[in-house]
Scaffold this motif. Structure first.
Motif, PDB file in Angstrom:
ATOM      1  N   ASN A   1     -31.520  19.060   0.413  1.00 26.18           N
ATOM      2  CA  ASN A   1     -30.279  19.815   0.452  1.00 26.18           C
ATOM      3  C   ASN A   1     -29.137  18.901   0.019  1.00 26.18           C
ATOM      4  OD1 ASN A   1     -27.835  21.115   1.526  1.00 26.18           O
ATOM      5  ND2 ASN A   1     -29.336  22.527   2.402  1.00 26.18           N
ATOM      6  N   ILE A   2     -28.217  19.437  -0.756  1.00 27.94           N
ATOM      7  CA  ILE A   2     -27.097  18.623  -1.277  1.00 27.94           C
ATOM      8  C   ILE A   2     -26.259  18.003  -0.141  1.00 27.94           C
ATOM      9  CG2 ILE A   2     -25.403  20.497  -1.531  1.00 27.94           C
ATOM     10  CD1 ILE A   2     -24.815  19.130  -4.359  1.00 27.94           C
ATOM     11  N   LYS A   3     -26.286  18.661   1.022  1.00 30.43           N
ATOM     12  CA  LYS A   3     -25.534  18.135   2.177  1.00 30.43           C
ATOM     13  C   LYS A   3     -26.044  16.756   2.590  1.00 30.43           C
ATOM     14  CE  LYS A   3     -25.292  22.807   3.731  1.00 30.43           C
ATOM     15  NZ  LYS A   3     -26.082  23.748   4.491  1.00 30.43           N
ATOM     16  N   THR A   4     -27.320  16.515   2.344  1.00 23.20           N
ATOM     17  CA  THR A   4     -27.910  15.227   2.686  1.00 23.20           C
ATOM     18  C   THR A   4     -27.200  14.101   1.946  1.00 23.20           C
ATOM     19  OG1 THR A   4     -30.006  16.375   2.845  1.00 23.20           O
ATOM     20  CG2 THR A   4     -30.131  13.985   2.800  1.00 23.20           C
ATOM     21  N   LEU A   5     -26.791  14.388   0.695  1.00 22.82           N
ATOM     22  CA  LEU A   5     -26.122  13.358  -0.102  1.00 22.82           C
ATOM     23  C   LEU A   5     -24.703  13.112   0.397  1.00 22.82           C
ATOM     24  CD1 LEU A   5     -27.160  14.376  -3.728  1.00 22.82           C
ATOM     25  CD2 LEU A   5     -28.416  13.041  -2.056  1.00 22.82           C
ATOM     26  N   MET A   6     -24.183  14.058   1.146  1.00 20.31           N
ATOM     27  CA  MET A   6     -22.807  13.943   1.624  1.00 20.31           C
ATOM     28  C   MET A   6     -22.732  13.244   2.983  1.00 20.31           C
ATOM     29  SD  MET A   6     -20.175  17.051   1.793  1.00 20.31           S
ATOM     30  CE  MET A   6     -18.615  16.952   2.634  1.00 20.31           C
TER      31      MET A   6
ATOM     32  N   ILE B   1     -17.684  15.647  -2.222  1.00 23.74           N
ATOM     33  CA  ILE B   1     -18.832  16.458  -2.624  1.00 23.74           C
ATOM     34  C   ILE B   1     -19.588  15.701  -3.713  1.00 23.74           C
ATOM     35  CG2 ILE B   1     -19.519  18.740  -3.475  1.00 23.74           C
ATOM     36  CD1 ILE B   1     -17.764  18.705  -0.903  1.00 23.74           C
ATOM     37  N   PRO B   2     -20.899  15.547  -3.564  1.00 24.44           N
ATOM     38  CA  PRO B   2     -21.663  14.849  -4.598  1.00 24.44           C
ATOM     39  C   PRO B   2     -21.532  15.554  -5.950  1.00 24.44           C
ATOM     40  CG  PRO B   2     -23.010  15.263  -2.658  1.00 24.44           C
ATOM     41  CD  PRO B   2     -21.750  16.016  -2.463  1.00 24.44           C
ATOM     42  N   LYS B   3     -21.292  14.757  -6.977  1.00 18.92           N
ATOM     43  CA  LYS B   3     -21.177  15.304  -8.328  1.00 18.92           C
ATOM     44  C   LYS B   3     -22.490  15.032  -9.044  1.00 18.92           C
ATOM     45  CE  LYS B   3     -17.487  15.194 -11.742  1.00 18.92           C
ATOM     46  NZ  LYS B   3     -16.375  14.388 -12.221  1.00 18.92           N
ATOM     47  N   LEU B   4     -23.190  16.105  -9.425  1.00 15.39           N
ATOM     48  CA  LEU B   4     -24.515  15.962 -10.028  1.00 15.39           C
ATOM     49  C   LEU B   4     -24.595  16.698 -11.357  1.00 15.39           C
ATOM     50  CD1 LEU B   4     -26.590  16.867  -6.842  1.00 15.39           C
ATOM     51  CD2 LEU B   4     -26.276  14.571  -7.721  1.00 15.39           C
ATOM     52  N   SER B   5     -25.427  16.174 -12.264  1.00 18.34           N
ATOM     53  CA  SER B   5     -25.680  16.894 -13.517  1.00 18.34           C
ATOM     54  C   SER B   5     -26.609  18.070 -13.197  1.00 18.34           C
ATOM     55  CB  SER B   5     -26.343  15.961 -14.523  1.00 18.34           C
ATOM     56  OG  SER B   5     -27.653  15.662 -14.089  1.00 18.34           O
ATOM     57  N   ALA B   6     -26.736  18.983 -14.174  1.00 15.64           N
ATOM     58  CA  ALA B   6     -27.603  20.150 -13.948  1.00 15.64           C
ATOM     59  C   ALA B   6     -29.042  19.690 -13.706  1.00 15.64           C
ATOM     60  CB  ALA B   6     -27.536  21.086 -15.152  1.00 15.64           C
ATOM     61  N   ASP B   7     -29.481  18.653 -14.440  1.00 12.29           N
ATOM     62  CA  ASP B   7     -30.838  18.126 -14.262  1.00 12.29           C
ATOM     63  C   ASP B   7     -31.018  17.539 -12.868  1.00 12.29           C
ATOM     64  OD1 ASP B   7     -31.820  18.828 -16.681  1.00 12.29           O
ATOM     65  OD2 ASP B   7     -31.501  16.876 -17.639  1.00 12.29           O
ATOM     66  N   GLN B   8     -30.004  16.815 -12.431  1.00 12.74           N
ATOM     67  CA  GLN B   8     -30.092  16.215 -11.094  1.00 12.74           C
ATOM     68  C   GLN B   8     -30.129  17.294 -10.013  1.00 12.74           C
ATOM     69  OE1 GLN B   8     -26.700  13.641 -11.515  1.00 12.74           O
ATOM     70  NE2 GLN B   8     -27.972  11.845 -11.947  1.00 12.74           N
TER      71      GLN B   8
END
Ligand SMILES: [Zn+2]
Length: 243
Positions: free
Chosen positions: A164-169, A147-154
């Motif tokens: 969508n965050i799934k795109t990063l996965m 799972i991509p780990k992102l900061s709140a800003d990211q």
């Protein structure tokens, strides 16, 4: 609903559905259509634990479609998955079919036991009758999904870029981020009559995502995309990672 076997081509559109019954008639921000719907499925999943323990289950996965529910089981002694399928009764939630599936498999097991065969042989025999060699054993194991780990800003940046965050996965995220940035910049460019503040935020979001790309961080997750997953070590069911 279950996407673990097709995850690389996972549908990037985020269609919100109830995790327990699959209806899209659900309030924004909610994961279930109602408390009762969730409770019914939790009850059926709990009921299935007895069967799963009897079958000496290491990992299991529950998923459903409009017509069927499926319970995939991997016992601790093998790397092969057995698949139990039960047809849904029209008008009834998946929880109902899971309950029927569990009771049916339980009855089969007792039938075998009544022929004076041992508990473990009865379990083995049930699993063998339902073996599905085509299923990839990795697809049922937790901790195989990054799972991509992102900061709140990211995370906010993703929203500004409409990604969508799934795109990063699953996807080619470098290309997708570039594409999304270009698309959004075009729409909000002040020269084209767009919103100047929004345009600045989009540029900032793009910078933040570039930082992530330079050093992409992921964390392992024991949930599976789109399916309920069971871990025999903890004897617990976990809800799907996504709807
Ligand atoms: Zn529901």
């Amino acid at each position: 609903m279950c996407t673990r076997e097709t995850s690389p081509s996972f549908d990037k559109r985020s269609i919100k559905v109830c995790l327990a019954c699959g209806t899209s008639d659900i309030k924004p921000g909610r994961r279930y259509c109602s408390k009762q719907c969730r409770q019914k499925l939790i009850w059926s999943l709990s009921l299935s634990k007895g069967l799963l323990q009897t079958l000496n289950t290491r990992y299991a996965v529950f998923s459903f479609t409009e017509n069927f529910v499926t319970l995939d089981v991997m016992p601790s002694w093998s790397n092969i998955i057995s698949r139990f399928i039960y047809r849904r009764k029209p008008g009834y939630a998946p929880a109902h079919a899971l309950k029927e599936l569990t009771l049916e498999a339980g009855k089969e097991w007792y039938k075998k036991r009544s022929r004076r065969i041992s508990r473990s042989v009865a379990s083995q025999s049930i699993l063998e009758e339902n073996v599905e060699y085509s299923l990839n054993p990795e697809s049922i194991k937790p901790n195989t999904h990054r799972i991509p780990k992102l900061s709140a800003d990211q995370k906010r940046g993703l929203k500004y870029l409409n990604i969508n965050i799934k795109t990063l996965m699953f996807g080619d995220y470098v290309r997708e981020i570039k594409k999304a940035y270009r698309g959004m910049a075009k729409v909000y460019h002040p020269d084209k009559g767009g919103d100047g503040d929004r345009f600045k935020e989009i540029n900032r979001a793009h910078e933040l995502m570039q930082q992530w790309i330079e050093n992409p961080k992921f964390q392992l997750n024991n949930k599976l995309p789109g399916c309920w997953s069971y871990n025999g070590y903890t004897n617990r069911w976990s809800p799907p990672l996504w709807q």
